[in-house]
Structure formats: structure tokens, C-alpha cells
Design a protein around this motif. Structure first.
Motif, mmCIF file in Angstrom:
data_model
loop_
_atom_site.group_PDB
_atom_site.id
_atom_site.type_symbol
_atom_site.label_atom_id
_atom_site.label_comp_id
_atom_site.label_asym_id
_atom_site.label_seq_id
_atom_site.Cartn_x
_atom_site.Cartn_y
_atom_site.Cartn_z
ATOM 1 N N ARG A 348 44.292 32.298 41.265
ATOM 2 C CA ARG A 348 43.137 33.190 41.423
ATOM 3 C C ARG A 348 43.045 34.121 40.212
ATOM 4 N NH1 ARG A 348 45.613 35.506 46.801
ATOM 5 N NH2 ARG A 348 47.247 35.625 45.239
ATOM 6 N N SER A 349 41.882 34.745 40.090
ATOM 7 C CA SER A 349 41.702 35.648 38.949
ATOM 8 C C SER A 349 42.607 36.880 39.081
ATOM 9 C CB SER A 349 40.242 36.082 38.847
ATOM 10 O OG SER A 349 39.867 36.723 40.044
ATOM 11 N N THR A 350 43.026 37.174 40.293
ATOM 12 C CA THR A 350 43.890 38.355 40.496
ATOM 13 C C THR A 350 45.359 38.028 40.239
ATOM 14 O OG1 THR A 350 43.910 37.774 42.824
ATOM 15 C CG2 THR A 350 42.395 39.510 42.169
ATOM 16 N N ASP A 351 45.671 36.743 40.121
ATOM 17 C CA ASP A 351 47.060 36.371 39.831
ATOM 18 C C ASP A 351 47.296 36.397 38.321
ATOM 19 O OD1 ASP A 351 47.296 35.880 42.540
ATOM 20 O OD2 ASP A 351 46.795 33.753 42.354
ATOM 21 N N CYS A 365 51.565 37.235 42.144
ATOM 22 C CA CYS A 365 50.419 37.269 43.068
ATOM 23 C C CYS A 365 50.342 38.632 43.734
ATOM 24 C CB CYS A 365 50.576 36.185 44.132
ATOM 25 S SG CYS A 365 50.938 34.569 43.442
ATOM 26 N N THR A 368 49.460 39.601 48.027
ATOM 27 C CA THR A 368 49.718 38.279 48.608
ATOM 28 C C THR A 368 51.057 38.298 49.342
ATOM 29 O OG1 THR A 368 48.575 37.339 46.710
ATOM 30 C CG2 THR A 368 49.864 35.817 48.052
ATOM 31 N N LEU A 376 50.246 28.675 48.079
ATOM 32 C CA LEU A 376 49.704 28.502 46.714
ATOM 33 C C LEU A 376 50.670 27.654 45.879
ATOM 34 C CD1 LEU A 376 47.699 29.188 44.408
ATOM 35 C CD2 LEU A 376 49.021 31.259 44.011
#
Lengths: 440, 160
Positions: A348-351, A365, A368, A376
Motif C-alpha cells: 500500500r502507499s502507506t507502507d 506497515c 497494521t 500481506l
């Protein structure tokens, strides 16, 4: 432009004020002690003089004019005839009728007149005024009169124009308007020196040496008005130049500011580039450990203060050494690059994807929990398994997943994830192992 | 009196301070997922197509993982878990459910997409569990040592 700048410099206010002050003082002093103008009439040498008695008005008085080297002497005898017998000396100026001499520019009149015996002398400055003067009537010239007693005055007698007045009898006789009956010596075609009022009958003598008018080349009023005008114009010019200067400075400053902004922008880009390169792995374009630290600090803060869960996936390419040994380091590098691309496309863009070192990668992450990170990781594992990262052989990865708990030491956290990865390696590779916390 | 008790208090204080803080323990938990594509082997259950299982599996996997992590059986059992987890979709009277079957210590050589994971004989080293995931992604009936009925002992034995 250079000359313009020079002029602008010349008109700098401080310098100019100094110059103006010096000039003003100099001009005032010069005018006070110098710059005089004098107009002198010496009847002995002046040609246009006429001696006249009251016989022209029907009187009986007689007069005799004698010229010496330095004066004229009038010998006269006043006789009964008209009510006020007199004799006079007429001095014609200009055309003697309409155009004369302007005496208003002089501020003092010196008279060298010596009478024999007591009595007054009348001194007339006959002025032409087109409102009531006529060419064919000499009596229509205004009688600007001064009557004085020579023996009571200093020699020469000195007068100022303000001491003159217009003869009342003449105003009455000519019916002159009060507004026009003021003293006016701006155009005097005739000067008369006459025996005074109530002069005794009989013989008398009047010796006239000279008449002198003295004044300043530049009258005081004109001088002060000029000085005020000069100051005014100078300040007006200063204002114009200041505006010009200001506009020019503003332009220069704007240009400088623009240049500075450009430089700043360039520096910022350079700084960003340096910062980025210092935090990026040059081979894969992922974050390196330096870049990871700042993100971890931020996420740790969120975990410790807000309880936002934070998980960590560490993965290692299985048998990577064999790939390097078998196909060379270029293929090994390609595998790393392609793996990084694949991981980047799946997280994801947040990872945050980090090259941990060698063939190890980490996905941090934020927000999360462990089960989601494990899920994931499983998806990533499957994606890697399916993808053909290099054409030479299939590549798989082993995964370790851990969730940090609040206040946990970073080193211990990494160790846990590492242990989970080690378990995956021990259990046949190409799998995901999560580090689950055992409840006490 | 206070003088006598003072050394006791002092010793208690020292003991309290000296007590080491217990470090948290962690269990490595490995799950290998298999979408079951074989024939029905539980009574009254007909597995649906693997595609429908794949669609449903993702949220259920996360939920199941959460349940397993918190489950007391896992917490108190062996120091390490390596589960093969099978899942398939079947229709019940109330809902379409995703069933999970999990067991440890299974060989990796078997194709667990085709072969059902069965309880078999359990001992101290084996752990078998089942769970259901509702269409809303909620885990129900996570059971260890489950007692569901196999269609045929002989068939299951042969497949095993």
C-alpha cells in the motif's frame, strides 16, 4: 544611464541641502553688503534741466541758473503775484513726458542741496500714470512729493521712498480717485526741486550738487522669492529623483530577489536530491536504513502515543547466493531490482519498502496489526512465487512478520522478526512465519 | 519492635527491586494456505468451486489469523506452530460458509489442494482444528480436536 546616475547622485538630498544653505547665506550676505545699484544725476553736467519761476502761472518771481563744475546754483527772487510764489528746477528723464525712470527699485534717495537761509525745499518725483496723465498737460503728472528742511537734515539728506506722499492739493485739483492717489514712482519722466511752502519773499539761492538714488541690484523681495523658488524647485527635483531612485532600487531588489529565489529553489532541489539519495538504495530505489529510521521513529511515536498498530515484514530471497554464483552479479542485481519493483507495486502507499541489506527487504506497515501484515506477506510470497523475476530461474522468498508492541525495544523487535524469518528458512523456505506474542 | 522489623522490610524491598521483569514470549506461527479443490469428505457438505472460495478467503484469512493468535490452545501448546490450512466454501442451511481445516506436523510433499486434512490420530505433538467463516467475514466455531463426521472412514483412510 551613467550620466543620469551622476545627476541623481548630485542631487542626493544631504549634499544638496548643504549646497543650498551655503548658496542662500552667500547670496543674502552678498546682497546685503554688495550688489548695489546707484543712479546719480549731477545737474552741473546733466543736459535736460530747466529752471522755471511762477511766471508760468502768472506770478512775478524771477530766477537765474548758474552752472559750476560741480553744481547748479539757482538765484531767485520771490515776488508777490500768485498766492504761493515759487521757483523750481526741472530735470527731465526719458522722453520727459510719458516714459521716464523707474525709481521703485531704489530704496534710498540722497540729496545734495544747499539753500541759503532757512526754509523748506520741495522735491517732486513726477510720475506718469496712463489713467489720468496726459501728454499735453505736464500738470497731469502725479506729484510724488517730499518736503524737507535742508538745514535740519544731515548733508546729504537721505530719504526712503516711503517718505514720499502725493500732494493733496493736486489730488483735489485733478479729482483723482483715492485708489490712484497712492505714491507711485515706477515711471518718473520729471524731477522737480522747488522752493518750499511759505518761502519768504525776496532773494534766495539754492545750490544743487547732485541727486543720487541707491538700491540693490536684486530687490529684497525678489531675492527672497527667488530663494524660496530655488529651494522649492530643488526639493521638487529631489522628489522626482527619489521616486526614480526608489523605482530603480525596487527593480534591482526585485531582480535580486528573483535570483535569490531561483538559487534557493535550485538549492532546495539539490538538497532534496541529496536527502533522497542519502535515504535511498541506489540499486533498487527503495529506502535504505537511514531512510527507514525516520519513518520508524514516526510510526513508533504513533504506536506509543495513539496505540496505532505497527507491523514489520522482513523477507529474504531464497538461495540468492546460488543465483549470484550461477548467473553472475548482474543477474543477481536484476533479481533485486525486479523484486523491489514487484513489492513496491503490491504494497500500500502507506507502507514503506526498505532494502535491509544484501537480499533482505523490509516492509514497514503502519496502522497494521499482525494478522493483516501476515496476510500481506502471504500475498507477497504468492506474487513472488508466480512472477518470473529473472528468466533463468524461479525465485521465492521467505518471510518473517512481527508486530511491535508499545514500548518495545527496536532491537528486540527486529530480532523477533528475524527469528520468524529464520523459522521460515528452517521450515523449508518460501513461507511466512509470524511472531505471535504469547500471553502471560 | 520496629528495629527488628526493619531488616525484614529492607530485604523485602531489595527482593522486590531485584526481581527481573519477565520478558514477553513469542510463538513462531506459520500458516500455509491451500484452497481445497477435491471431493466432499464431510457429511452434509458440498464444497463449491475454488473461485468462490478465493473471493471469500481474503477477509476470512485475516480474521482466522487473529483468532488463532489469541486462542488459548495455541497460546498454551507447543513452542512453534507450522500449520497446513485448507479452506473451501460450502453451503449450510443458514449461510454460505468458508471452512478452514488446520493441522500441524503434516508432510509438505502431499498435495493439500486435493487431499483433505483430517483429524486422524492426535497426540501431544499434533494439533487439529476447524473453523467456519461467515459471509460477513466472522470466524465461528474455532474448534480444536473437532468431531465432525467424515463421509467414509475407508475413503478418508485411503486418501490419507
Amino acid at each position: 544611464m551613467f550620466i543620469f546616475q551622476k545627476i541623481a547622485f548630485f542631487f542626493r538630498i544631504n549634499f544638496l541641502i548643504f549646497i543650498l544653505l551655503s548658496l542662500t547665506i552667500a547670496v543674502i550676505l552678498l546682497n546685503k553688503y554688495s550688489l548695489n545699484t546707484t543712479f546719480t544725476i549731477s545737474p552741473a553736467t546733466y543736459p535736460y534741466i530747466v529752471a522755471e519761476s511762477d511766471s508760468v502761472d502768472g506770478g512775478n518771481s524771477t530766477i537765474d541758473l548758474i552752472k559750476t563744475d560741480s553744481s547748479v546754483i539757482i538765484d531767485y527772487e520771490l515776488k508777490e503775484g500768485i498766492p504761493y510764489p515759487y521757483v523750481n528746477l526741472q530735470i527731465f528723464l526719458g522722453d520727459g513726458r510719458t516714459i521716464g525712470k523707474d525709481f521703485s527699485v531704489y530704496d534710498s534717495i540722497y540729496l545734495w542741496i544747499k539753500p541759503r537761509g532757512e526754509g523748506s525745499v520741495r522735491f517732486y518725483l513726477r510720475g506718469w500714470d496712463p489713467a489720468f496723465s496726459r501728454k499735453d498737460d505736464p500738470s497731469s503728472l502725479k506729484f510724488n512729493e517730499l518736503e524737507y528742511f535742508p538745514l535740519e537734515e544731515n548733508y546729504p539728506a537721505v530719504f526712503v521712498p516711503e517718505e514720499f506722499r502725493v500732494s493733496g492739493w493736486w489730488v483735489a485739483q485733478k479729482g483723482i480717485n483715492a485708489h490712484k492717489a497712492r505714491m507711485d514712482i515706477s515711471n518718473v519722466p520729471l524731477i522737480e526741486i522747488q522752493t518750499g511752502t511759505g518761502a519768504a519773499l525776496g532773494y534766495g539761492t539754492l545750490e544743487i550738487f547732485k541727486i543720487s538714488f541707491r538700491g540693490k541690484i536684486i530687490p529684497k523681495e525678489t531675492l527672497y522669492a527667488s530663494l524660496v523658488a530655488v529651494w522649492f524647485i530643488a526639493f521638487l527635483l529631489i522628489l522626482v529623483f527619489r521616486i526614480f531612485d526608489y523605482s530603480r532600487e525596487r527593480k534591482i531588489n526585485r531582480r535580486k530577489r528573483e535570483e535569490l529565489e531561483k538559487n534557493l529553489q535550485a538549492l532546495k532541489i539539490e538538497k532534496d536530491s541529496f536527502e533522497k539519495s542519502s535515504k535511498e538504495d541506489p540499486l533498487t530505489g527503495c529506502l535504505n536504513r537511514a531512510g527507514f529510521s525516520s519513518i520508524l521513529t514516526r510510526e513508533q511515536f504513533r504506536l506509543n502515543y495513539n496505540g496505532t498498530p505497527l507491523s514489520f515484514i522482513i523477507l529474504d530471497i531464497d538461495h540468492f547466493k546460488d543465483i549470484n554464483d550461477q548467473y553472475g552479479h548482474d543477474i543477481g542485481d536484476t533479481a533485486l531490482i525486479e523484486l523491489a519493483k514487484l513489492l513496491q507495486s503490491r504494497i500500500r502507499s502507506t507502507d514503506s519498502l526498505v532494502r535491509w541489506g544484501g537480499e533482505e527487504f523490509v516492509v514497514l506497515c503502519g496502522d497494521t496489526p499482525l494478522q493483516n501484515a501476515q496476510f500481506l506477506a502471504e500475498k507477497l510470497r504468492q506474487a513472488i512465487e508466480r512472477a518470473a523475476l529473472i528468466p533463468q530461474q524461479k525465485i521465492t522468498c521467505s518471510f518473517g512478520v512481527a508486530e511491535m508492541f508499545p514500548g518495545e525495544d527496536t532491537k528486540a523487535f527486529f530480532n523477533r522478526a528475524d527469528k520468524a524469518l529464520y523459522t521460515s528458512k528452517q521450515n523449508g523456505r518460501n513461507c511466512v512465519t509470524a511472531s505471535a506474542r504469547k500471553k502471560e | 519492635m520496629m528495629r527488628r522489623l526493619f531488616p525484614v522490610f529492607f530485604l523485602l524491598l531489595l527482593a522486590g527491586c531485584a526481581r527481573e521483569q519477565k520478558e514477553a514470549e513469542f510463538i513462531p506461527l506459520k500458516l500455509e494456505w491451500y484452497a481445497y479443490e477435491g471431493a466432499a469428505f464431510v457429511e452434509n457438505e458440498t464444497p463449491l468451486s475454488p473461485d468462490s472460495a478465493a473471493e471469500r478467503a481474503n477477509p476470512c484469512m485475516v480474521s482466522l489469523m487473529r483468532e488463532l493468535l489469541q486462542n488459548p490452545e495455541i497460546q498454551k501448546s507447543a513452542p512453534e506452530f507450522d500449520f497446513k490450512v485448507q479452506y473451501y466454501v460450502y453451503k449450510s442451511a443458514q449461510d454460505t460458509l468458508l471452512r478452514f481445516l488446520g493441522k500441524n506436523n503434516l508432510p509438505a510433499s502431499v498435495s493439500w489442494n486435493k487431499t483433505p486434512i483430517l483429524p486422524g490420530e492426535t497426540n501431544a505433538n499434533t494439533c487439529f482444528w476447524t473453523a467456519e467463516c461467515t459471509s460477513k467475514g466472522k470466524i465461528n466455531h474455532l474448534k480444536f480436536k473437532a468431531d465432525f463426521k467424515i463421509i467414509s472412514e475407508s475413503r478418508s483412510a485411503s486418501e490419507k
